[in-house]
Structure formats: C-alpha cells, structure tokens
Design a protein around this motif. Structure first.
Motif, short mmCIF file in Angstrom:
data_model
loop_
_atom_site.label_atom_id
_atom_site.label_comp_id
_atom_site.label_asym_id
_atom_site.label_seq_id
_atom_site.Cartn_x
_atom_site.Cartn_y
_atom_site.Cartn_z
N ILE A 246 22.78 23.01 94.35
CA ILE A 246 23.14 22.86 92.75
C ILE A 246 23.23 21.64 92.33
CG2 ILE A 246 24.19 23.95 90.53
CD1 ILE A 246 24.68 26.52 92.32
N ARG A 247 22.57 20.73 91.51
CA ARG A 247 22.62 19.58 91.56
C ARG A 247 22.03 19.18 89.97
NH1 ARG A 247 21.80 15.70 95.85
NH2 ARG A 247 22.33 16.82 97.62
N GLY A 248 23.23 18.18 89.44
CA GLY A 248 22.78 17.66 88.09
C GLY A 248 22.73 18.72 87.01
N MET A 249 23.76 19.79 87.13
CA MET A 249 23.83 20.78 86.11
C MET A 249 24.87 20.46 84.98
SD MET A 249 21.82 23.06 87.13
CE MET A 249 22.25 24.56 86.46
N HIS A 250 24.65 19.52 84.09
CA HIS A 250 25.48 18.88 83.26
C HIS A 250 26.11 19.87 82.15
CE1 HIS A 250 23.77 14.49 83.66
NE2 HIS A 250 23.99 15.25 84.86
N GLY A 251 25.37 21.06 82.03
CA GLY A 251 26.05 22.00 80.98
C GLY A 251 27.17 22.91 81.67
N ILE A 252 27.33 23.01 82.74
CA ILE A 252 28.22 23.79 83.52
C ILE A 252 29.56 23.32 83.54
CG2 ILE A 252 28.88 24.91 85.85
CD1 ILE A 252 26.30 26.21 84.65
N ASP B 225 26.63 16.22 91.20
CA ASP B 225 26.51 15.62 90.03
C ASP B 225 26.60 16.50 88.72
OD1 ASP B 225 25.95 13.10 91.24
OD2 ASP B 225 23.74 13.49 91.36
N MET B 226 27.80 17.08 88.67
CA MET B 226 28.20 18.17 87.99
C MET B 226 29.47 17.57 86.97
SD MET B 226 27.41 21.75 89.91
CE MET B 226 27.93 22.59 88.48
N PRO B 227 29.08 16.69 85.98
CA PRO B 227 30.30 15.77 85.29
C PRO B 227 31.29 16.81 84.46
CG PRO B 227 28.06 15.52 84.24
CD PRO B 227 27.71 16.31 85.58
N GLU B 228 30.70 17.85 83.85
CA GLU B 228 31.56 18.67 83.04
C GLU B 228 32.26 19.82 83.72
OE1 GLU B 228 32.28 17.47 80.22
OE2 GLU B 228 30.74 15.86 80.53
N TRP B 229 31.87 20.03 85.08
CA TRP B 229 32.38 21.31 85.81
C TRP B 229 34.05 21.11 86.08
CZ3 TRP B 229 31.75 22.35 91.88
CH2 TRP B 229 31.86 23.40 92.00
N LYS B 230 34.67 21.89 85.51
CA LYS B 230 36.09 22.10 85.56
C LYS B 230 36.84 23.00 86.67
CE LYS B 230 36.64 19.80 81.04
NZ LYS B 230 37.23 19.95 79.84
N GLN B 231 36.49 24.47 86.46
CA GLN B 231 36.98 25.30 87.22
C GLN B 231 35.78 26.07 88.09
OE1 GLN B 231 38.74 27.62 83.64
NE2 GLN B 231 40.51 27.44 85.10
N TRP B 232 36.38 26.49 89.38
CA TRP B 232 35.74 27.38 90.31
C TRP B 232 36.48 28.61 90.38
CZ3 TRP B 232 33.66 25.46 95.50
CH2 TRP B 232 33.05 26.29 96.16
N HIS B 233 35.97 29.72 89.77
CA HIS B 233 36.70 30.86 89.94
C HIS B 233 36.48 31.44 91.17
CE1 HIS B 233 38.18 31.48 85.76
NE2 HIS B 233 37.07 30.55 85.61
N VAL B 234 37.56 31.66 91.96
CA VAL B 234 37.35 32.27 93.37
C VAL B 234 37.93 33.89 93.39
CG1 VAL B 234 38.28 32.12 95.69
CG2 VAL B 234 38.05 30.12 94.66
N LEU B 235 36.88 34.54 94.06
CA LEU B 235 37.03 36.12 94.03
C LEU B 235 38.24 36.41 94.92
CD1 LEU B 235 33.34 37.75 93.89
CD2 LEU B 235 35.06 37.26 92.13
#
Length: 1167
Positions: free
Chosen positions: A816-822, A850-860
């Motif tokens: 998963i690359r360059g997903m700026h909206g995530i 390259d995911m500049p806006e990604w802040k949180q990774w929810h872990v199950l």
C-alpha cells in the motif's frame, strides 16, 4: 521379444505426421503445383510410399534392439524422411510466402485465394529443382520399402492407451520417505557429535548406486530441526558429473549469502571469500552427486573448508566408492529398501486414490512387481507411477511377466525400461527429446512444452496447443519421470528435474539424436544429431560452436544457462555459423547480451517455428523476422531495451504464442490485432487512447500479465463493460493505471469503472495505480479470489479508507503506497471474521509506504497476521503506534522515515520483545528512538541497521548477544563505542557518526568498516586482541594513529584499507600484522611521506599493494629502507604527475625495484 527401446523411432513418427499434414489434398503444397501435374503425381507417390513405410515402423522399433540390420534400416529411413521433410517444408514455405504476399498487397479479396494463381512468381528452375529432388527422395524410400520383407517387418499398429485417471490428480508427493529411519538417525548422530580429537572438519560420504535415495536421505537430514539449530551456516550444492571448482565455490558463496560480483570471475578471490565466510563458524555443507575422484582437486577444494569451527561437517553423496575413500573414511553405505518398505513406497504411489484391500488381485501382483524392483526407490516410484493409471489385473500381470526383468548387464533399470515402453507413442517422442537437457538442469515446464511444439511433437488441433503440451507433461510427471524442484526460485516459477538414470534412459531412447555439445564424442555423433544443447560460458562461444558449421540437418539449438547473468555471443556466431543451420526449427538466443541481430539471419533460417530472444539487450527486431511464415512461438520477455516491433508483424500468419512481458519500453502496437492465428499473448500492454475498450474486449487470447493504462480516458461504466475483463480467464496478473496528472469529476463514476474492471477469479496478482475514486469497489476484497496472492495499491491519493483485505484467503504480498487520504487504518481493514481463519491468514509480506497523513493503526490483537514474515513502514511521518502489533513470526522489520512511530518507549520495547523469530531489523530516520534494548532481542536476530536516529545513545550494557551484521549510520549522539554497549557482531560498520571520538574494537569482530567519522581520534583494540580479518577506515580526518600493537592484537588481519585519513603519520610500532595480504592506502599523505618506516618487506603474505598519492613527493618508490616483499602479485600506484617517469617501463629510475612483480599498474596503465 518386444523389449527394445524405440531408439529414435519416436522422432520418425512426428516427422511423418508433419509430412502427411503438408501433403493433405487441399493443402497449400498441392495447391501450388496444380498447374504442374507431374509434380502432383510425384507428391502423391511420396505420400503413398511413406504410408507403406509407416505401417511397419512400430514393428521395426520393437525389433531393432535384437536385430542390428533393422537398426541400420531405421537409421537410413530416418535420414531419408528428414530429407523429405526438409524438402517439403521448403516448398511449403514458398507456398506460405506467396499467400502472405498476396494478402499483404491486397491482390485478393479473401485469404482463401489459392496460391496456384501466383506460382508464376516462381521460375521454371524452382519447379525443375523440386522435381529432381522429389524423384531422388522417392527412389531412396522405395529401396528401403523393398527391404521390408527381407527384414521380416510386419504391419503393426498399437492401439491407443486409455488413461483411467486424470493425471493432474496424481502428482507425486516427494516428502514421504520409507525404510530410511535408521539411516536418518545414524547420519544425524554423526552430524551432531563432536570429534574426540577436536577435529574441525569431518566429511561424511553417503555411497550407493543410482536410484537408491542418497539425495533424499541427505535432504531429510539437512532439513531436520535438530540439524538446523546445531549449525550456524548451511549450504547445499549439486556438483554432478562435470567437476568445476569455480562453479562449486560460487554456488556455495551464494548459498551462504556472501557473493560479491566484483570478484565474480576470479577463482582465487572467490575461494578466499568463501574461506573467510566459513572461518570460525560451525557449518554443514552438502556436496550432492559427486563423481570426481581426483585427489589433488579435492585437496585443493578441502583447503577452503578447514578453518571452520570444531564440529563442522560436509555430507557427500556419490555412486563411486573411490570418491568416498578420498573424501572421508567413515562412509554410510546405503542398502536397498526392505521388502516391507518397498511395498509401502510402491503402494503409496500405485494406490493413492484407491484402497489396496478393495483390489486384492492388484495387491497380490503389485507385491511381486515391487519385489522385482529389488529395493530401489526410483524404480519403485517410477513403475508405481505407471501402474496407477491401470486398473485391469491383466495389465499388471503383463508387466510382471515382461522379459525386460531378465535382460543381462543393462545399465538402465528394468523398471525404467518398462515404464518407457509403456508410454504411448506421443509421450515417447516428448520424453526422448528431454535428453537435450543436461543432468541436474532445472527444467521449466513452459520451456519444454514450447520446444516440443516447435519440433512438431505436439499435434495441432482446434484448441490451444499449449494445453495439449501441458497434458503431455503432466502425464510424464505422473509417471515420476519428472521430479519437482522443492523450492521455486525467483518469481515462484515451478521447475522440474530428471533423475540421472531417467536422463540416461532419455539419451538412449533418443539414439543420440538429442545430445549436449560438451558430451559429444567426435564429429560423427554431432553429424548424427538433430537436437543440440550447450552450456553458455562467460567467455566467447565461437570456438565451442565452430563444429556446428556442418550440421545442416540440425533442428534444435538450445543454449542452457543456470545463472541469470548475461553471456557474450560472438558476432561470428551470428554471421557465420547460425545462417548455415538452415534446417533449424527451434533457436534460442536467450540470456545473451545481444543488442542487434543481422537482417540476413532470418532470411536463411526460414523454417524456424520457435524463436527465443528473451532476456537480451535487443532494441529492435530485424524486419526479416516478418518473413518467418512458419514461426509459431516468439519469446521477447524481459527485453528491457526493446522499443518497437516490426510494422509487418501480421505476416507471421502461423504465430500462435507471443510473450512481451516485462518489456518496459515497448508499447503494444495496434497491428498485433491482425495476427489471426495468435492464441496466446503474454504481457499485453493496452494504452487507452490509441486502443479502445472494445479492442481490449475482443482480445480473448491474453495470457499471463495484462497492463491497461491511461484509464482516465474511460468515461463511464458502459464503456468499461466493453473490456469484458471478467472473461479473460487466462490473465494471471492485472495492472490498472490512471495518469497521475488527471483528476476526476465524479467519484461514483470512477468507482463504477473500476467495478466493471473486476478480473476473473483465476487472477493471481492485481496492481492498481492512480485510481481516482474515494473508495474501492467490493470485488477488491472478495474472499472468492482463491488464487489472488499479490495485491499492490499505489498512488490512489483520493481514497480515505482501505478495503477489507484481511478476508482475502490466500493473499501473500500486500503493498500500500502513496495513499495520501488515509489517516487511520481501522478495523474495516481486517474484514469480517465469518470464517475460522484469522485476518490476513496467509500474508507473508506487508508494505506501507509514502502515507503522509496516516496517524493511527488500529490493532485487533486477535491473531491477525499469523505468518507475516516481512514488514516495511516507510515515510509515514505522522504514524504513532499506540499498541504493539502481534508479529510473532516476523523475520524482517524495517521502519524508515517515521519519526513518531515509537514515541512511546514501552511500545517500542514491547514490539521488539514480541518478535520471537526476527532475523533482520532496520530502523531509520526515527528521532523518537533514544535507546535500543539490545538485551531483550531474540537469538534469531542476525542483522541490525540503525540509521539517522539522531537521539540514539548507547548507555546500557548489552550482555551476551551475537549478530552477523551491525550498522550504525548518522547517529550523532553516539560519542563512544565500546564492546559492552553493543552486541557481539561478526561484521560491524559505522558510518557518518559525527560526534564519535573513541572506538574500542570488540574482540569478536571479523570485518570492521568505519567511514566519514570526522571527529574520531582514538581507535584501539580490546584486551586479548581479536581475530579480525578486514579493517577499512575511510574519511576519518582527525584520526592520527592506527591501533597500537596491531601485529600482536590483530594477528589474523588480511585486508587493511585506509582512505582519506590525512593525519595518520605512520603504522604502529612493531609494524603491520604478518598475515596481511591486501593493503590499500588512498590519499593518506602523511602516511605515504613516512613510507620509509613501513618495513613492508617483512610481510611475506602480502600479495596486493595499492597506493594512491598526490604526487607531491618525487622520490616515491626509491630511497633507502623502502623495500617491498617478493610475495606481491599486484602492485598498483597512482602518483600523478611526478611518479610516472621515474617508474617508466624498462628505463625509469626505479623500474628495477618493482620489475619483479607479475602485475604492475601505474596511473591505471598496465606496465
């Protein structure tokens, strides 16, 4: 006695079939001669004569082994039929040429225009020449026909064999081993035991005849968990009959992951590197299938292995007692399987899909057949594989009663002879052809099928010819004549091997018609051959291929290449040798560094049906390729420089298979759609704008990879439907691309378009780039994609959520690359847990880049990613992990450019602690990392790279921990390196740590590299010294002294490289270590100026000396007390501008001082 091999007869059958096809009543050949009635009568006479010979062919094949006269008759018949086939093929070519020229010049409205209307283009001389050759050929064939009665040959047609089971369900599982438990345990005990005398190296030979299972035993032990844990390094290499020290050394280096392309062609340097790689480590090597019993060659090779740790072992498998005696004294001699184990193995393969108890008569006969195999696993498996398709007791009894069992002094196992003789005629010819492959050569299924088709061994019908070839291969595989290579190489390409005895059988069955150039014995064997392979070499192949000048009847020329490196092909081969091989049907030039092909070449080779130019550097095909009217297969894959195809490709009216995959510069031309016979197009690239969606929809011959670009030119769902993507069931890899510069007006329309581009469920790889919608259609996460293993989503900047990819059941690789909206990866990403399987159940590799806006990774925290081995998180500057991810199987973890990811030090610690199987750890550009808890890391970890972690400090003692490689780069808070603060490491690199001032070299370090540490002032060696072999110091501007007492504390040092260290004035007191072999001094002005104190003459092991000096000192080599040891092999001096006149060859003032050395280079020039 019908016990003879069909020696060469299988190829006769295929040649006759080609002739009958060409001489069909309404065929192009007869049509061309409609105005030449005498020629038509001759052609019909030829056909009838061939029919009369064909009906006794099967009887002749059976009798030739016991009747030399029949064997001679068959050989003469084969030569005559070959000549007839070549003659008719040349006529057929002219017929095709006339048809194509007619169509191309629009002289006829339909393609059915009879070629007889244009035969005026051919002169009278052509028809007269054909008449003479036809009469001569018929005369020879009639003489052979008259001999049929005298030889006692009778009409004999074998009935076609019926297969009762689908071969694809009967593939052999090679993992089961019967009757070898004691052998396995004995060998494991030998490997795990330490020699009482403290011997560092023990060789354990396994001896036994071919087919006994020596390699199987070695594999079972090699992969045993106890053995895996016991040895630090393991390597496997198949030596085979052709002993080559260079190939063995390079192969073992590749196995231990230590190959250096810079020394790729130097045996001495390769062996030095291998010796260093094994030094001090407990290793296990397997040398499989060794034949060479030359003691001196083995002794030279053994010297490479002698410096391993105590308890190192080498397993050698061999058929020869003499090999075992010279390599080791306590051999394991393999016995045949017991009666019970033999039956178990036979039953496993013969009764896989049925219960023997339900077929008691078969079981009774089967036990007797198993007993006749005399405990040989290969014979048991092969014969059982043949019988599994026979359900009638009488068929099994026929095998039991066969006289082949009683043949005296037979080199080929009777079971293999029986298996071969049982093959239908169409499989005999395909199997015999495989004699062209060297022993231990990994065969690609697609490759061998193409070769069969190119030689007419697979008949054409209305279906796709590759499907028939695949069926043939599976039938041979089901009879254990091919064995699958356990671990596929790059690209997961399945490969197969033929056991040595099976390969021997193929060679006999082909009657030396299929040979390897290296094994041909004299010109007679070469001239008899029709199909030839040779091993590609690093050097010039011209000398090797020169004997091919005379082989005008050669049908196949196949260079074999195990390595992926490009090889050189001499221009004289292309211009002088290949054009003479006018009978060629199959030609491969794959893996040669060809940039251009002569146009004349394909004018001469006009009978070609198969041409492989894949993995070459060719930029453009010559126009003469379009004159290959018989060409059926053209392979151009991985031609990275290929820019265009010839404009008249539509002239290739018989082209059925075209592969243009991985040709990055090639744009697929529209005229490919005019190839009416094309059944398979691999690697199609559709550029919308020049292509329409309707064009894509009509292309039903797409195979392999398909790329569709410029999708912003599709306006709505209706247009997307026209692509008929769901119908393309042979496409395995789909790439969908939108232009980066384009923007979408309606997100729903974009989603609808992508929804209609849903591929068939056979898809294996999907790549989506530049998609302009805000969310993805549901098909992307459809759990019914049971073959989908790889998914890449790139540069889809408008998407604000990820699909439920966790429910894809067999996904192995996700990028998963360059997903700026995530901004966050939510629970939706894992999918609904409707099945018992965990999310991402099969995922092995995961990338977020390259995911500049990604802040949180929810872990199950519920067992997601249960087998994930590789995780990359790169350039995600806002990401901060709040809880550790459960990654218990992770082996490779890389975090780059994520400064906030480990802001919580406890999360960082917990994350590292939970990775129980981690092997490689890379942390870069993470300012949140201030300390590194080395002590909690598992023992599986072998490599750590820490780069640009500006706040990292080394403060806490580590304790016991061993690494193979450690690298610290641009860590500005590190000012002191000492052993107690770092793990013990074999190879240690420190780059660009600007505040580092002191460095104490750890005792266990073998290779040390220090670069760009401009403030480093003190370098010393820990008490007790070290066994370090390599020391490289670059650009350390303030370093004034090398470590003290180097001679004493660094006794094993062999390589010393000093570059751009201007303040070092001299070597330490006592001089350099006596074992030093390579010394490089580059731009160390003060050190060179003090060279009179170097005392290099004491270094009796020094073989290479490289000095780069600025030329400020005129007396560079001369002067008192500056002597060099006589051991030097290579002396390289760069001393511009003043040095060269003084060192000038033969008359320079200081030339006598250096003239003794074998290799001398002054300012880049060899003297």
């Amino acid at each position: 006695m019908e016990i003879g091999l069909a020696v060469g007869g299988a190829f006769l059958s295929s040649a006759l079939n080609v002739l009958f096809d060409r001489l069909a009543p309404q065929g192009d050949v007869l049509n061309m001669f409609q105005k030449h009635k005498h020629h038509v009568r001759l052609l019909n006479k030829l056909k009838m004569t061939l029919r009369g010979l064909q009906i006794v062919l099967s009887d002749a094949e059976n009798k030739q082994a016991s009747n030399p006269s029949v064997s001679d008759w068959l050989n003469e018949l084969r030569d005559a039929v070959d000549s007839a086939e070549n003659l008719i093929e040349q006529v057929h070519y002219e017929a095709l040429r006339l048809k194509v020229e007619n169509q191309h010049q629009n002289l006829a409205e339909t393609s059915n225009q009879q070629v007889s209307d244009l035969n005026l283009c051919l002169g009278d001389d052509f028809f007269l020449n054909i008449k003479d050759k036809l009469e001569e050929t018929i005369e020879i064939l009639e003489v052979l026909e008259k001999q049929i009665g005298r030889l006692g040959l009778k009409d004999h047609f074998s009935s076609p064999k019926q297969e009762n089971r689908t071969p694809s369900t009967s593939l052999v599982d090679d993992s089961d081993i019967f009757g070898r438990k004691n052998d396995i345990e004995e060998l494991i005990d030998r490997l795990l035991s330490e020699d009482a005398s403290g011997k560092k190296l023990t060789v354990v030979p396994i001896v036994g005849m071919g087919g006994l299972g020596k390699t199987t035993l070695a594999k079972a032990v090699y992969n045993d968990e106890r053995v895996q844990k016991h040895f630090v390094l393991k390597a496997w290499f198949c030596v085979s009959e052709a002993y080559d020290a260079f190939r063995i050394t390079k192969g073992l280096l590749q196995e231990i992951g230590s190959i250096d392309l810079k020394v790729d062609d130097n045996l001495n340097q390769l062996q030095v590197k291998l010796k260093e790689g094994l030094k001090g480590k407990k290793f296990l090597l397997v040398l499989d299938d060794v034949w060479n019993d030359n003691y001196n060659e083995w002794d030279d090779l053994r010297n490479v292995f002698v410096q391993g740790d105590i308890g190192s072992k080498i397993i050698v498998t061999t058929r020869k007692e003499s090999v075992a005696l010279i390599m080791g004294n306590e051999q394991i001699s393999m016995d045949n399987l017991s009666t019970e184990a033999s039956w178990s193995l036979f039953k496993r393969h013969a009764f896989e899909n049925m219960d023997p108890m339900g077929h008691l008569e078969l079981e009774e006969v089967g036990k007797q057949i198993a007993a006749k195999c005399k405990g040989l696993p290969l014979a048991l498996k092969t014969l059982a594989g043949m019988l599994r398709s026979k359900s009638e007791v009488e068929e099994w009894k026929r095998i039991l009663r066969s006289e082949i069992w009683e043949l005296p002094d037979n080199d080929i196992l009777p079971a293999l002879l029986l298996s071969y003789n049982d093959l239908p005629a169409h499989l005999k010819q395909c199997f015999s052809y495989c004699a062209i492959f060297p022993k231990d050569y990994p065969i690609r299924k697609e490759q061998v099928i193409h070769l069969w088709i190119g030689n007419g061994l697979v008949p054409k019908d209305d279906g796709i010819i590759q499907d028939s070839g695949n069926q043939y291969f599976l039938e041979l595989r089901s009879r254990s004549l091919f064995e699958r290579v356990p671990n596929p190489s790059a690209g997961n390409i399945e490969k197969f091997l033929m056991h040595d005895l099976v390969n021997d059988l193929a060679q006999i069955a082909s009657s030396k018609l299929c040979i390897r150039l290296e094994e041909s014995q004299g010109s007679h064997m070469l001239e008899k051959s029709r199909h030839l392979s040779y091993s590609m070499g690093k050097g010039d192949d011209f000398e090797k291929l020169t004997p091919l000048y005379k082989l005008e009847q050669l049908r196949t020329l196949l260079p074999t290449c195990i390595s992926v490196n490009y090889c050189v092909l001499n221009e004289r081969v292309l211009h002088n040798i290949l054009p003479r091989l006018r009978s060629l049907r199959v030609l491969s030039l794959s893996h040669y560094n060809i940039k251009e092909l002569p146009n004349d070449l394909f004018i001469k080779l006009k009978l070609l049906r198969f041409l492989d130019i894949s993995e070459t550097e060719i930029k453009k095909l010559p126009d003469s390729v379009c004159g290959l009217y018989n060409l059926e297969t053209l392979l151009l894959s991985d031609c990275g420089f290929l820019e265009e195809l010839p404009l008249q490709m539509e002239k290739l009216i018989n082209l059925r298979h075209l592969d243009i995959s991985n040709t990055l510069l090639l744009e697929m031309p529209l005229h490919l759609s005019k190839l009416k016979s094309l059944q398979v197009l691999v690697g199609a690239k559709v550029l919308l704008g020049s292509w329409r969606m309707e064009d894509l929809g009509e292309a039903q011959n797409l195979y392999g990879s398909l790329s569709v670009a410029e999708l912003q030119n599709v306006f709505d769902r209706k247009e997307a439907v026209k692509a008929k993507m769901m119908e393309k069931n042979h496409v395995e890899k789909l790439s969908l691309k939108w232009s980066e510069s384009s923007s979408a007006d309606n997100s729903q329309t974009e989603r609808d378009i992508l929804d209609e581009l849903c591929p068939h469920k056979n898809i294996k790889e999907v790549e989506i780039t530049g998609y302009r919608g805000t969310n993805f259609p549901n098909w992307l996460a459809d759990p019914l994609f049971l073959k989908l293993v790889q998914l890449s989503i790139d540069n889809c900047k408008n998407c604000y959520s990820l699909p439920a990819l966790g429910q894809l059941p067999f996904l192995k690789f996700l990028s998963i690359r360059g997903m700026h909206g995530i901004t966050e990866v939510t629970e939706e990403f894992y999918g609904s847990c409707l099945s018992s399987k965990n999310p991402f159940n099969c995922l092995e590799k995961l990338e977020f880049v390259d995911m500049p806006e990604w802040k949180q990774w929810h872990v199950l925290g519920s067992g997601e990613f249960p087998i994930l081995e590789n995780l990359l998180i790169k350039n995600c500057p806002e990401l901060s992990l709040e809880t550790p991810i459960q990654l218990s199987c992770l082996k490779w973890f890389e975090v780059i450019g994520c400064p906030k990811v480990f802001e919580d030090a406890q999360v960082f610690r917990s994350q590292l602690e939970g990775m129980k199987q981690i092997e490689v750890l890379c942390i870069s550009d993470c300012n949140s990392v201030t300390s590194f808890p080395f002590s909690i890391l598992p023992t599986t970890l072998k490599t750590i790279r820490i780069s640009r972690c500006k706040k990292l400090k080394l403060e806490v003692p580590v304790g016991e921990m061993f690494l193979k490689y450690l690298r610290l780069e641009e860590c500005d808070c590190i000012d002191d390196i000492s052993p107690e603060l770092l793990p013990t490491t074999s190879e240690f690199s420190v780059y660009d740590c600007q505040n580092l001032t002191r460095f104490l070299i750890p005792t266990a370090t073998d290779i040390l590299t220090i670069k760009y540490c401009e403030n480093l002032e003190k370098l010393s060696v820990a008490c007790g010294g070290t066994q370090m072999t390599w020391l490289s110091i670059n650009d350390c501007k303030k370093l004034k002294w090398l470590p003290e007492r180097m001679q004493e504390l660094l006794p094993s040092l062999k390589h010393l490289h000093l570059r751009d260290c201007p303040e070092i004035e001299s070597f330490p007191e006592g001089g350099l270590p006596f074992n030093l072999k390579f010394l490089v001094i580059n731009n160390c002005k003060k050190l060179v100026n003090g060279r009179k104190e170097w005392r290099l003459q004491r270094l009796s092991c020094l073989i290479q000396l490289f000095i780069y000096h600025d030329g400020s000192d005129e007396e560079f080599v001369g002067g008192e007390n500056w002597e060099l040891p006589s051991s030097i092999q290579t002396l390289t001096i760069h001393n511009r501008p003043l040095g060269k006149p003084l060192l000038k060859f033969d008359n320079g003032e200081y030339w006598p001082i250096i003239a003794q050395f074998p290799t001398i280079k002054i300012d880049g020039e060899c003297m």
